[in-house]
Design an enzyme around this catalytic site. Structure first.
Site, PDB file in Angstrom:
ATOM      1  N   GLU A  63      58.594  -6.109  33.427  1.00 52.88           N
ATOM      2  CA  GLU A  63      59.736  -6.942  33.026  1.00 52.88           C
ATOM      3  C   GLU A  63      60.998  -6.552  33.789  1.00 52.88           C
ATOM      4  OE1 GLU A  63      59.261  -9.624  31.315  1.00 52.88           O
ATOM      5  OE2 GLU A  63      57.182  -9.132  30.791  1.00 52.88           O
ATOM      6  N   HIS A 113      61.216  -8.600  36.834  1.00 51.14           N
ATOM      7  CA  HIS A 113      61.828  -9.907  36.551  1.00 51.14           C
ATOM      8  C   HIS A 113      63.348  -9.773  36.456  1.00 51.14           C
ATOM      9  CE1 HIS A 113      58.275 -12.345  35.907  1.00 51.14           C
ATOM     10  NE2 HIS A 113      57.793 -11.556  34.959  1.00 51.14           N
TER      11      HIS A 113
HETATM   12 ZN   LIG Z   1      55.838 -11.459  34.290  1.00 48.55          ZN
END
Ligand SMILES: [Zn+2]
Ligand SMILES: [Zn+2]
Lengths: 495, 495
Positions: free
Chosen positions: A266, A269
């Site tokens: 994450e 991201h």
């Molecule tokens: Zn992902």
């Protein structure tokens, strides 16, 4: 006073800046719903979010837009402004295809379904979930058919286009068809090679301690906590806005290892979001390029960096300090390169993961083309899991077709992006290694910032100024080439 | 098909339901900003919230409203519908007075000022805070002047009207003038009586333990955690929406006692919100009546229940369990009825609290009428604190005029509601005791639910269906009568 030479373009920029403010609030609502909101707040929140979605839709379909966009296209614009105008037109087109009433109905149904799913999944309650899912997917199909008619493509391609502009099921079938030729035998070979590896006892680790470790790891990856935060939710994700990125994760007290890599993922991201071009904040050109490119950044962090030897070595002191973890470097490496077919997509290793995507890709195509009813989904699921990974999911809905949030909120055509992302990530790795040298060496020598700098320069800071193919071509000298992914898997898993 | 007989009224209901959805998102944004948002997210959030405020404003000033309201007033409506229409007209009038551009500018300036204040207060940075405050208050005065001209009342009365519809500074001067006659000598008498009370050593208590205790107390007060949550922020408050109430508090490791009563206080606000009439959710008639009535509910919880002998007795096992607290019941009672002039309004005891309000009331009137410049506020503050409570705040801005969030976000005319609330709370107590018997006995006999039932029936479930005077008259047989407050203080502090 003279009018500016590009007054139509300027008017569009103002309008889309305004839209971005409402999208900011929508992102906040999504995050809150997943990470903070008590269950009883769901009904009212769903209604509020539906009204917001309808308002955003009405702004994106404002009557003046068609003429203003046409007029702006005649104005004298810089290359970047032209790119922004292209993205403005794309957003306008996407929004205009679907009537506002359908957008609203789908948002409402999705919120209702997701709320109930939180409870139902843990109770393996397929019968309770099924009618909600049928409701959401019926609206999704309605959307697909409307999009398909407008764009003159197939309904499923029309859904793909929402997440991967320009991607088609024909191209995907070619790419995934290629995968199918070599992946099953590669999985077998890796399992053969790993069959004598011991399994390791992993000590319990309290959620609080794992949360502290997560912050350590995010700091190591240069996450900017002044512009973001980390919380927990049942389904990890990355949301918010570039100046305030909201990561969520979940902690398994019995096994910290998957949660740890979840955070690394994450954070990838999040780095993309935090690195989007400041100059274009609030404009369509300032958005992330596509879901696959987004996933390429999270998977780059997780697969190319996080599970690599050098990064795991750097992590060891923190593992000791936060969790009192005594695993050796070799043990950690073995854990994080273990290949083992399993039920859960988000827990799958890098090698078997594409099989979970192949299943979902086939299911989505079949559902959208009315060849598969929602009621038959559990059987379809079990058969596919059996044939792809030798796993039976009969009656085990929570670890079968109820495991993902995507369909519950009406997101179909999204899943292929995960495997496309894995392929892009491997391709970026190859490019970095050609240009800057081995990633393992860079990490080992404390030059993680150099890698982040490459990603920032070539991917993050480009926003949507380039098309996906242009972006990848510009960064790597080639458009998508799945050979890099195969090469990466062979190097790591069959050394 | 026939049109409904009240189609204009129905159209207004739909319109205001729509507005309430955007207000829901605004409440979420406010809570998030106070409790969750990282500092770096402030700029973009401020811009988004300003756009949202502008949108809400535009909905409340929609051109069709004037005629539709006039037409609805000719329709055949039930008594409750008439009350809702009265509140609709009030909201329309309030919104129409102030131009959208001013609303937007004020929201933006307030967000900027509040963001900076979070840092500046802890650093005692008056010079940094001053220009931001000047900016916000200049816009607030502009608003006051515009409202005053439209309503043909004084600028300060026009601000009061936002929080206490119908309240005037003349009536307040009378009420507060009465207070001034007996409160100073009462403070002296109480201090005399308490002068030989020992001070108690309070053991440190970790924030986590206090948070658990807070949940215990909220559960005792029948807070519905399925429709709300508790978090921390630098300035405790109660926000969110009735189906999802967001409480915040702060914990002082060195002294749990103020934080504990803070939670009791905010829970009173929350109970009011959770008890607002379901049938009128999203309609103006479903809103809380006024800020003073809101405060009466929090102060009822804190003063009439929380600091009472019976409630403190009930709390003792939890204090022992969560904080390992060994204070006796008598010691707790003494701590929670200690009267001691201090710097901080939110930490003030019930008896000296009105002095903090008198100061702010005078300051607000002087600022709005241009008799006091922001630059001179610290001196004014110190002089008033000196004369009212014998406290010098020279140079101590963080514990002086920088302690509150209200002015930083442009809320002037709000402070008097606190003391009006204390008066209403005492009046409700007197009514309950006449109707149901002693509150201490009810709590001691496990009949807290009976008291909550009275409040729910007489206050919460009435929303804004009655005017403030009607509500109080209906519940207590009289409009505001400060004698009950005096009586309450004498009973508790000079027994
Ligand atoms: Zn992902
Ligand atoms: Zn209060």
């Amino acid at each position: 006073m003279n009018q500016p030479a590009n007054k139509n373009y300027q008017q569009l920029c103002e309008h889309f800046q305004n839209i971005s403010h409402f999208e900011h609030l929508s992102a906040l609502g999504d995050w809150d719903q997943a990470a903070m909101m008590p269950t009883g707040g769901g009904e009212a929140r769903g209604a509020a979010m539906a009204t917001l979605a309808k308002h955003i839709h009405s702004l994106k379909t404002a009557p003046m837009l068609e003429d203003t966009i046409a007029a702006a296209e005649q104005e004298s614009l810089s290359g970047e402004q032209q790119a922004n105008l292209r993205e403005i037109r794309y957003q306008f087109q996407q929004a205009n295809i679907v009537p506002g009433s359908l957008v609203e109905a789908k948002t409402k149904a999705a919120y209702h379904c997701e709320q109930a799913w939180r409870e139902q999944r843990s109770q393996n309650d397929w019968q309770g979930f099924k009618p909600n899912l049928e409701n959401v997917l019926a609206l999704t199909k309605e959307e697909a058919n409307i999009r398909a008619a407008a764009l003159n493509i197939s309904p499923y391609d029309a859904l793909l286009d929402k997440f991967e502009p320009g991607m088609t099921s024909a191209r995907l079938e070619q790419i995934f068809g290629g995968l199918k030729l070599w992946l099953p035998s590669l999985i077998e070979q890796v399992q053969d090679q790993q069959q004598h590896q011991p399994s390791y006892a992993i000590a319990q680790a309290a959620s609080d301690a794992q949360a502290l470790l997560s912050r350590d790891v995010m700091t190591l990856l240069e996450f900017d906590f002044n512009h973001g935060r980390l919380d927990t939710s049942s389904h990890p994700f990355c949301g918010g806005v570039p100046s305030d990125v909201r990561l969520t994760t979940r902690y398994d007290v019995a096994d910290f290892t998957s949660g740890l890599m979840g955070v690394v993922h994450e954070t990838g991201h999040a780095k993309y979001e935090q690195g989007l071009p400041h100059k274009w904040r609030g404009q369509p050109a300032g958005n992330a390029r596509s879901m696959a490119i987004h996933e390429s950044q999270s998977l780059f962090c997780e697969m190319q960096l996080g599970r690599g030897s050098a990064f795991l070595k750097q992590l060891q002191p923190q593992l000791k300090q936060r969790l009192d973890c005594n695993l050796s470097h070799e043990q950690l490496l073995n854990i994080y390169s273990k290949v083992s077919p399993g039920h859960i997509r988000v827990d799958a290793d890098e090698v078997t993961y594409p099989c979970h995507i192949l299943l979902r890709f086939e299911a989505e195509k079949a559902i959208v083309s009315n060849q598969l009813a929602v009621a038959d989904l559990p059987d379809f699921w079990s058969q596919q899991m059996q044939s792809l990974l030798g796993i039976n999911t009969d009656g085990d809905y929570k670890n079968g077709c109820m495991q993902d949030i995507h369909w519950a909120v009406g997101e179909m055509g999204y899943f292929p992006s995960y495997t496309l992302g894995a392929m892009y990530a491997a391709q970026f790795k190859a490019a970095i290694e050609r240009q800057l040298g081995s990633i393992e060496d860079l990490v080992a020598n404390g030059k993680l910032s150099t890698i982040m700098g490459w990603l920032n320069h070539n991917i993050w800071s480009k926003g949507s100024l380039l098309t996906t193919d242009e972006l990848v071509q510009h960064a790597t000298g080639d458009t998508l080439n799945p050979a890099h992914f195969k090469q990466h898997l062979i190097e790591r898993y069959l050394p």
